[in-house]
Scaffold this active site. Structure first.
Site, PDB file in Angstrom:
ATOM      1  N   ASP A 108       0.854  -1.193   0.000  1.00 27.71           N
ATOM      2  CA  ASP A 108       0.000   0.000   0.000  1.00 27.71           C
ATOM      3  C   ASP A 108       0.887   1.239   0.000  1.00 27.71           C
ATOM      4  O   ASP A 108       1.805   1.353   0.821  1.00 27.71           O
ATOM      5  CB  ASP A 108      -0.913   0.015   1.233  1.00 27.71           C
ATOM      6  CG  ASP A 108      -1.937   1.119   1.107  1.00 27.71           C
ATOM      7  OD1 ASP A 108      -2.782   1.035   0.193  1.00 27.71           O
ATOM      8  OD2 ASP A 108      -1.878   2.081   1.899  1.00 27.71           O
ATOM      9  N   ARG A 150      23.781 -13.176 -40.941  1.00 25.90           N
ATOM     10  CA  ARG A 150      23.745 -14.571 -40.477  1.00 25.90           C
ATOM     11  C   ARG A 150      23.878 -15.558 -41.630  1.00 25.90           C
ATOM     12  O   ARG A 150      23.182 -16.561 -41.686  1.00 25.90           O
ATOM     13  CB  ARG A 150      22.433 -14.855 -39.751  1.00 25.90           C
ATOM     14  CG  ARG A 150      22.257 -14.119 -38.450  1.00 25.90           C
ATOM     15  CD  ARG A 150      20.846 -14.294 -38.001  1.00 25.90           C
ATOM     16  NE  ARG A 150      20.573 -13.681 -36.733  1.00 25.90           N
ATOM     17  CZ  ARG A 150      20.513 -14.331 -35.574  1.00 25.90           C
ATOM     18  NH1 ARG A 150      20.756 -15.619 -35.526  1.00 25.90           N
ATOM     19  NH2 ARG A 150      20.227 -13.706 -34.471  1.00 25.90           N
ATOM     20  N   GLY A 155      17.296 -15.270 -57.028  1.00 27.01           N
ATOM     21  CA  GLY A 155      18.612 -15.640 -57.545  1.00 27.01           C
ATOM     22  C   GLY A 155      19.423 -16.359 -56.488  1.00 27.01           C
ATOM     23  O   GLY A 155      19.066 -16.368 -55.306  1.00 27.01           O
ATOM     24  N   ASP A 156      20.543 -16.954 -56.953  1.00 29.30           N
ATOM     25  CA  ASP A 156      21.425 -17.709 -56.060  1.00 29.30           C
ATOM     26  C   ASP A 156      22.745 -16.948 -55.984  1.00 29.30           C
ATOM     27  O   ASP A 156      23.406 -16.751 -57.016  1.00 29.30           O
ATOM     28  CB  ASP A 156      21.618 -19.109 -56.662  1.00 29.30           C
ATOM     29  CG  ASP A 156      22.478 -19.993 -55.778  1.00 29.30           C
ATOM     30  OD1 ASP A 156      23.302 -19.446 -55.010  1.00 29.30           O
ATOM     31  OD2 ASP A 156      22.331 -21.229 -55.856  1.00 29.30           O
ATOM     32  N   PHE A 157      23.120 -16.524 -54.785  1.00 28.69           N
ATOM     33  CA  PHE A 157      24.314 -15.665 -54.709  1.00 28.69           C
ATOM     34  C   PHE A 157      25.616 -16.410 -54.995  1.00 28.69           C
ATOM     35  O   PHE A 157      26.662 -15.803 -55.110  1.00 28.69           O
ATOM     36  CB  PHE A 157      24.368 -14.846 -53.418  1.00 28.69           C
ATOM     37  CG  PHE A 157      24.189 -15.596 -52.118  1.00 28.69           C
ATOM     38  CD1 PHE A 157      25.027 -16.632 -51.764  1.00 28.69           C
ATOM     39  CD2 PHE A 157      23.174 -15.216 -51.238  1.00 28.69           C
ATOM     40  CE1 PHE A 157      24.865 -17.297 -50.562  1.00 28.69           C
ATOM     41  CE2 PHE A 157      23.012 -15.880 -50.027  1.00 28.69           C
ATOM     42  CZ  PHE A 157      23.862 -16.929 -49.682  1.00 28.69           C
ATOM     43  N   ASP A 168      17.281 -13.448 -52.987  1.00 33.02           N
ATOM     44  CA  ASP A 168      17.225 -14.758 -52.327  1.00 33.02           C
ATOM     45  C   ASP A 168      16.665 -15.781 -53.318  1.00 33.02           C
ATOM     46  O   ASP A 168      16.171 -15.423 -54.396  1.00 33.02           O
ATOM     47  CB  ASP A 168      16.370 -14.691 -51.058  1.00 33.02           C
ATOM     48  CG  ASP A 168      16.881 -15.665 -49.987  1.00 33.02           C
ATOM     49  OD1 ASP A 168      17.305 -16.773 -50.355  1.00 33.02           O
ATOM     50  OD2 ASP A 168      16.863 -15.314 -48.800  1.00 33.02           O
TER      51      ASP A 168
HETATM   52  C1  LIG Z   1       3.159   8.189  -5.671  1.00 35.01           C
HETATM   53  C2  LIG Z   1       2.882   7.249  -6.810  1.00 35.01           C
HETATM   54  C3  LIG Z   1       1.939   6.255  -6.715  1.00 35.01           C
HETATM   55  N1  LIG Z   1       1.675   5.417  -7.763  1.00 35.01           N
HETATM   56  C4  LIG Z   1       0.608   4.365  -7.670  1.00 35.01           C
HETATM   57  O1  LIG Z   1      -0.339   4.718  -6.727  1.00 35.01           O
HETATM   58  C5  LIG Z   1      -1.069   3.542  -6.331  1.00 35.01           C
HETATM   59  C6  LIG Z   1      -1.243   3.609  -4.827  1.00 35.01           C
HETATM   60  O2  LIG Z   1      -2.434   2.992  -4.484  1.00 35.01           O
HETATM   61  P1  LIG Z   1      -2.520   1.653  -3.629  1.00 35.01           P
HETATM   62  O3  LIG Z   1      -3.802   1.653  -2.903  1.00 35.01           O
HETATM   63  O4  LIG Z   1      -1.277   1.453  -2.854  1.00 35.01           O
HETATM   64  O5  LIG Z   1      -2.560   0.523  -4.752  1.00 35.01           O
HETATM   65  P2  LIG Z   1      -3.634   0.226  -5.863  1.00 35.01           P
HETATM   66  O6  LIG Z   1      -3.194   0.798  -7.162  1.00 35.01           O
HETATM   67  O7  LIG Z   1      -5.013   0.593  -5.418  1.00 35.01           O
HETATM   68  O8  LIG Z   1      -3.540  -1.343  -6.013  1.00 35.01           O
HETATM   69  P3  LIG Z   1      -3.833  -2.429  -4.870  1.00 35.01           P
HETATM   70  O9  LIG Z   1      -2.489  -2.993  -4.500  1.00 35.01           O
HETATM   71  O10 LIG Z   1      -4.699  -3.457  -5.531  1.00 35.01           O
HETATM   72  O11 LIG Z   1      -4.517  -1.782  -3.724  1.00 35.01           O
HETATM   73  C7  LIG Z   1      -0.203   2.369  -6.708  1.00 35.01           C
HETATM   74  O12 LIG Z   1      -0.803   1.682  -7.806  1.00 35.01           O
HETATM   75  C8  LIG Z   1       1.109   3.014  -7.159  1.00 35.01           C
HETATM   76  O13 LIG Z   1       1.715   2.254  -8.194  1.00 35.01           O
HETATM   77  C9  LIG Z   1       2.369   5.532  -8.947  1.00 35.01           C
HETATM   78  O14 LIG Z   1       2.130   4.805  -9.921  1.00 35.01           O
HETATM   79  N2  LIG Z   1       3.349   6.506  -9.035  1.00 35.01           N
HETATM   80  C10 LIG Z   1       3.640   7.360  -8.024  1.00 35.01           C
HETATM   81  O15 LIG Z   1       4.543   8.225  -8.182  1.00 35.01           O
END
Ligand SMILES: Cc1cn([C@@H]2O[C@H](COP(=O)(O)OP(=O)(O)OP(=O)(O)O)[C@@H](O)[C@H]2O)c(=O)[nH]c1=O
Length: 650
Positions: free
Chosen positions: A88, A526, A509-511, A483
């Site tokens: 997360d 190759r 052709g054949d080289f 070729d």
């Molecule tokens: C700051 C930042 C975040 N992210 C994306 O933000 C989502 C965070 O949300 P999450 O709740 O952690 O995840 P989710 O996308 O909801 O997926 P899940 O794991 O199923 O909860 C993730 O996607 C990350 O990549 C980027 O792609 N680039 C960045 O610079």
């Protein structure tokens, strides 16, 4: 901490990524880890105020995401993965936790808060080891977080609005994506970049190293007096750090508290290390060897999925269930579902809500009619190479050397054997070589600046994959593909629509026997490695005789390099060794290709009157050499050669 090659420890484990984030999937898949993606349904609604710190909130959410998936798979799907990974990502600024914006207005207020200041990005991660005994799910949670400090520049209102209109903020914590357009907003980032993107890969590997490579204990004596604790005596750290009543939601969903052993894996690892030292007990689990033993099954699963055109079926991006796919094949569901799950484990398919779709890799290379398809190559290996290799033992016992007859065709190149082949076989081989040639064509075409040539002749140019790349790079260049007629009769279906067609012509052709078409630049790709020295000299002297003063020869081939590349990184050296091994094995079932070093190729060109031989690489298998025929009275102007490695001859 010393990082160890820990990803391979997971290779025989069923790993699940409990996340819908495409970024997490991409970061993890780049490690080579095979895993299944099962997005979590955990509602991200923990009481933020009940956590002492923002990162405790992120860690708990990550853990609940992973546990929800583990429980659901165990209970509803009756499958228990070995490891479930949850993550997360949150952004914190001035004590506030920012998650994904709910709409544009929300994105605007988040980005306005971040404007011109520094904030923290935390990603909490949970690695949940699972096992099932007596129908109950047991889990052990390892959790951690990583922080990266990010500073935004002062951003104009207009830039903010434009950025929000791009749609990028929608699914990203804090409303920006540092890896894409959002990179424009970022002045500096301190810490792990991938942590901001959504997954702290380095910390993840360090945690795995800690789990799977525990430090050795002091000596056998200590082992006797300090026995490893039984699994169930470990505290469930994850429960101790619970986040209010919501924290129990996934465990409850499992019909009881998920049990945690805390550090079972560490204990097992320590036991393994101890038994290594004392010589007692079984030897360490030989993961690499088992992988080698099983390797052929993975190839055959891929071949079979291609043969059944599974990836073609899924190319329209509508995920299909196993039963739907099975009914298209008129096959029972069971076996098809298993094949599909294997493809998921191999990173070729994705599975969400029991429906399958292609991964990017499969969409790019395993669908039969896409630009960079390797479907033909896979089919060639399935239909021919597979059988040949089942006779490897016979080929080895027959041994190389005079009188050695290999099991394969008399020669690998179409120019030598196409006459003997059935049309279907020729077409199959063309599909295989076309896929590979397309992959490297642009690199070969741009290895040197060839813009000073106006006409080129690709000898043995097959389907014209390289010819098209040359024509695309050099709009003034007229390219002839020369070729055998048996080859050229099949090439129509390989031509891209409407592109550079007026720059390219195919001439039969054949080289070896027919006069070569006029050109400033001759191209041999190759070809020489298929021939022994006498034929090579014959061909090169024919080219040299046809090449005008000031004209050139572009030679593309695999190069034999016993020492491995100079200054190679460990990865490059391993790749080179693997390529060498593969070539050696191929040599046992097909007639061995003539292996020449770079210096030998350079000498060959010089001997046939080509000067200023320069060389460079195209990808990790091909070398490209360019030599020119001197103008009368040696007044050859120095041409601007654009190569990554210039090695001019004295
Ligand atoms: C700051 C930042 C975040 N992210 C994306 O933000 C989502 C965070 O949300 P999450 O709740 O952690 O995840 P989710 O996308 O909801 O997926 P899940 O794991 O199923 O909860 C993730 O996607 C990350 O990549 C980027 O792609 N680039 C960045 O610079």
């Amino acid at each position: 901490m010393v990082l160890c090659p820990v990803i391979r420890k997971l290779q025989h484990q069923w790993v699940v990524l409990a996340s819908a984030s495409p970024r997490r999937r991409e970061i993890l898949s780049q490690t080579g880890l095979r895993f299944e993606v099962v997005p979590s349904r955990f509602k991200e609604n923990l009481q933020k105020a009940s956590f002492p710190t923002p990162h405790a909130y992120a860690v708990e959410t990550a853990k609940q995401k992973a546990l929800e998936v583990a429980c659901r798979m165990h209970q509803k799907d009756l499958r228990t993965p070995d490891i479930v990974i949850g993550a997360d990502t949150i952004v914190t600024v001035g004590g506030l936790i920012l998650e994904k914006p709910v709409d544009k207005q929300d994105a605007y207020s988040m980005l306005s808060r971040l404007n011109g200041t520094e904030h923290s990005v935390f990603t909490g991660v949970a690695i949940v080891h699972c096992c099932s005994t007596d129908g109950r799910l047991h889990t052990e949670v390892t959790e951690f977080y990583e922080e990266t400090r990010v500073r935004f520049s002062e951003l104009s209102e207009e830039l903010l609005r434009e950025y929000i209109d791009s749609g990028e903020p929608t699914d990203k914590a804090g409303g920006y994506g540092i890896q894409a357009l959002g990179g424009m907003l970022v002045e500096s980032a301190h810490g792990d970049f991938l942590n901001v993107v959504g997954f702290p890969l380095n910390r993840f590997c360090r945690e795995l190293t800690r789990l799977y490579y525990p430090p050795p204990r002091e000596g056998p004596q200590q082992l006797t007096h300090d026995p490893l604790p039984a699994l169930d005596t470990r505290d469930n750290l994850s429960d101790a750090e619970g986040g209010g009543s919501d924290a129990a939601q996934s465990q409850e969903a499992c019909g009881g508290r998920a049990e945690a052993g805390g550090e079972r894996t560490q204990a097992e690892g320590a036991q393994e290390a101890a038994s290594n030292r004392t010589g007692d007990g079984p030897p360490p689990f030989p993961i690499g060897l088992l992988e080698l033993i099983d390797g052929f099954k993975a190839s055959k699963a891929l071949f079979t999925a291609c043969k059944l055109k599974v990836f073609d079926l899924l190319k329209d991006e509508t995920p299909l269930r196993a039963s739907e796919i099975a009914s298209r094949f008129g096959a029972p569901r069971g076996g098809v579902a298993q094949l599909l799950d294997v493809c998921v484990a191999l990173g070729l398919l994705e599975k969400t809500r029991r429906a399958y779709s292609n991964t990017d890799l499969a969409s790019r290379h395993l669908v039969s009619d896409v630009e960079y398809s390797l479907h033909g190559l896979v089919m060639h290996h399935n239909d021919h190479t597979w059988n040949l290799f089942s006779h490897l033992e016979r080929a080895i016992l027959a041994g190389p050397g005079p009188g050695h007859t290999s099991l394969g065709d008399k020669a690998t190149h179409l120019s030598q054997n196409s006459r003997d082949q059935s049309k279907e076989a020729t077409l199959g081989l063309l599909r295989a070589t076309h896929g590979l040639a397309k992959l490297t064509a642009r690199q070969v075409a741009t290895a040197f600046d060839l813009s000073w040539f106006t006409s080129a002749c690709h000898l043995g140019g097959c389907t014209g994959a390289l010819a098209h790349a040359l024509a695309r790079e050099y709009p003034r260049l007229q390219v002839t593909v020369f070729d055998l007629p048996e080859v050229l009769e099949h090439v129509a279906c390989f031509q891209p629509e409407g592109r550079q067609t007026e720059q390219i012509r195919f001439l039969p052709g054949d080289f070896f026997t027919e006069s070569l078409p006029d050109a400033d630049l001759y191209v041999l790709s190759r070809i020489l490695s298929d021939w022994e020295d006498d034929k090579v000299h014959e061909l090169l002297s024919r080219i040299s005789g046809s090449c005008k003063p000031g004209g050139g020869l572009l030679l593309v081939d695999t190069v034999w390099d016993e020492e491995g590349p100079e200054n190679a990184t460990v990865d490059e050296a391993r790749r080179a060794a693997r390529n060498g091994l593969r070539r050696a094995l191929d040599g046992l079932v097909w007639p061995p290709r003539a292996q020449r070093s770079l210096a030998e190729y350079r000498r060959l060109l010089q001997r046939h009157g080509f000067r200023d031989v320069a060389e460079t690489r195209a990808g990790d298998q091909l070398h490209v050499l360019l030599g020119t025929r001197p103008s009368p009275r040696e007044a050859v102007p120095t041409r601007p050669l654009r190569g990554r490695l210039h090695c001019r001859d004295a």
